[in-house]
Design an enzyme around this catalytic site. Structure first.
Site, PDB file in Angstrom:
ATOM      1  CG  ASP A  13      -2.061   0.961   1.110  1.00 18.04           C
ATOM      2  OD1 ASP A  13      -2.407   1.333  -0.027  1.00 18.04           O
ATOM      3  OD2 ASP A  13      -2.611   1.362   2.154  1.00 18.04           O
ATOM      4  CG  HIS A  30      -0.046   2.673  -9.379  1.00 15.90           C
ATOM      5  ND1 HIS A  30      -0.257   2.211  -8.087  1.00 15.90           N
ATOM      6  CD2 HIS A  30      -1.172   3.368  -9.702  1.00 15.90           C
ATOM      7  CE1 HIS A  30      -1.456   2.626  -7.669  1.00 15.90           C
ATOM      8  NE2 HIS A  30      -2.026   3.326  -8.624  1.00 15.90           N
ATOM      9  CG  LEU A 124       9.728 -17.077  -3.897  1.00 12.77           C
ATOM     10  CD1 LEU A 124       9.445 -17.034  -2.395  1.00 12.77           C
ATOM     11  CD2 LEU A 124      10.288 -15.713  -4.336  1.00 12.77           C
TER      12      LEU A 124
HETATM   13  C1  IPE Z   1      -5.248  -2.752  -0.361  1.00 14.36           C
HETATM   14  O1  IPE Z   1      -4.965  -1.426  -0.521  1.00 14.36           O
HETATM   15  C2  IPE Z   1      -5.251  -3.440  -1.706  1.00 14.36           C
HETATM   16  C3  IPE Z   1      -3.936  -3.686  -2.293  1.00 14.36           C
HETATM   17  C4  IPE Z   1      -2.801  -3.395  -1.736  1.00 14.36           C
HETATM   18  C5  IPE Z   1      -3.966  -4.313  -3.591  1.00 14.36           C
HETATM   19  P1  IPE Z   1      -6.111  -0.332  -0.718  1.00 14.36           P
HETATM   20  O2  IPE Z   1      -5.418   0.951  -0.869  1.00 14.36           O
HETATM   21  O3  IPE Z   1      -7.018  -0.740  -1.833  1.00 14.36           O
HETATM   22  O4  IPE Z   1      -6.917  -0.443   0.646  1.00 14.36           O
HETATM   23  P2  IPE Z   1      -7.718   0.663   1.454  1.00 14.36           P
HETATM   24  O5  IPE Z   1      -8.643   1.332   0.468  1.00 14.36           O
HETATM   25  O6  IPE Z   1      -6.722   1.618   2.022  1.00 14.36           O
HETATM   26  O7  IPE Z   1      -8.432  -0.095   2.534  1.00 14.36           O
HETATM   27  C1  IPE Z   2      -1.270   0.398  -3.545  1.00  9.92           C
HETATM   28  O1  IPE Z   2      -1.152   1.769  -3.494  1.00  9.92           O
HETATM   29  C2  IPE Z   2      -1.562  -0.122  -4.934  1.00  9.92           C
HETATM   30  C3  IPE Z   2      -2.892  -0.710  -5.080  1.00  9.92           C
HETATM   31  C4  IPE Z   2      -3.815  -0.743  -4.157  1.00  9.92           C
HETATM   32  C5  IPE Z   2      -3.200  -1.300  -6.362  1.00  9.92           C
HETATM   33  P1  IPE Z   2      -2.417   2.745  -3.501  1.00  9.92           P
HETATM   34  O2  IPE Z   2      -2.790   3.037  -4.914  1.00  9.92           O
HETATM   35  O3  IPE Z   2      -3.514   2.182  -2.676  1.00  9.92           O
HETATM   36  O4  IPE Z   2      -1.796   4.028  -2.845  1.00  9.92           O
HETATM   37  P2  IPE Z   2      -2.435   4.940  -1.707  1.00  9.92           P
HETATM   38  O5  IPE Z   2      -2.895   4.018  -0.614  1.00  9.92           O
HETATM   39  O6  IPE Z   2      -3.561   5.684  -2.347  1.00  9.92           O
HETATM   40  O7  IPE Z   2      -1.322   5.826  -1.277  1.00  9.92           O
HETATM   41 MG    MG Z   3      -4.036   2.368  -0.731  1.00 10.79          MG
END
Ligand code: IPE
Ligand code: IPE
Ligand code: MG
Length: 246
Positions: A13, A30, A124
């Protein structure tokens, strides 16, 4: 000291926040996140982890803006195309969990190719959670069991072990450690059933900055945890033979 966890799951995240802090678009976050994926897989392989599950795209992430979803899917394709030889060469087996039917056919084809190319690998197991939701996985398992009951199976025959066999993680070792980056303290629908006795490790480090050092820190924390599984630390009933002695 606990040994290495048999199975580590990572909630990757914080890509968007990492980018915002640099006045960049989420897309750049990303892209940097994809580099962290490569680094972390390499680190897991070097450390000798058996199974690593990366939460790459949740069932709920489909509701993000169309352009962001398209970009994430493009990054997934690029990752699979660029890394397939490397995965094959380094003895890494690719598996996936989640609802693949929602992925575009070219990505599904690519996944099939890489899974087939790497299926004999043993160094792995890299499990990508794609279009994955823990609740959705539990519902799918319940549906499969309901069908079996409609076909004549005794409902009383259902126990936790049988339920587990219906989950797409059933072939993976037990999940022992969940890492979440970027400071949020929640599971966000990741491996809900499997998390029952997993240790949780949260770090403020955003996913694009994650690498060997952060993985080592999480594993060091895991090694210090006292895992009890509902038991007491001392055996409650010890045989007289066990009690005798110096
Ligand atoms: C969790 O992150 C999903 C992934 C890392 C793929 P999100 O950014 O989607 O989760 P929330 O919205 O903070 O709960
Ligand atoms: C994780 O980073 C990637 C996915 C959930 C696909 P985020 O896109 O959720 O990034 P934040 O949480 O908004 O910073
Ligand atoms: Mg996120």
């Amino acid at each position: 000291m606990n040994a290495l966890p048999q199975h580590v799951g990572i909630i990757m995240d914080g890509n968007g926040r990492w980018a915002a802090r640099r006045q960049l678009g989420r897309v750049e976050g990303h892209r940097a996140g994809a580099e962290a994926v490569r680094r972390t897989i390499r680190a897991a392989r070097e450390i000798g982890l058996s199974t690593l599950t990366l939460y790459a795209f949740s069932a709920q992430n489909w509701a993000r803006p169309v352009a962001e979803v398209a970009h994430l899917m493009e990054l997934l394709s690029t990752f699979l195309r660029d890394e397939r030889d490397e995965l094959a060469l380094r003895g890494i087996r690719l598996v996936t969990i989640g609802d693949e039917s929602r992925l575009a056919p070219p990505i599904r084809d690519l996944l099939d190719i890489v899974k087939r190319m790497t299926c004999g690998n043993r160094e792995l197991t890299l499990c990508l959670a794609l279009s994955y939701g823990g609740r959705e996985a539990i519902v799918a398992a319940a549906r499969a069991l309901a069908r079996a009951v409609a076909g004549g199976m005794d409902p009383d025959a259902i126990d936790a072990a049988m339920f587990e066999e219906m989950l797409d993680t059933c072939a993976l070792p037990p999940l022992e450690l969940i890492i979440r980056t970027s400071g949020e303290l929640r599971l966000s629908n990741f491996l809900l059933w499997e998390a029952a006795y997993a240790e949780l490790y949260f770090t403020e480090v955003p996913w694009p900055d994650f690498g060997r050092r952060e993985l080592d820190a999480a594993l060091a924390a895991f090694a210090q945890r006292r895992r009890r599984f509902g038991l007491t630390e001392e055996p409650a009933i010890r045989s007289p033979a066990a009690r005798a002695g110096p």
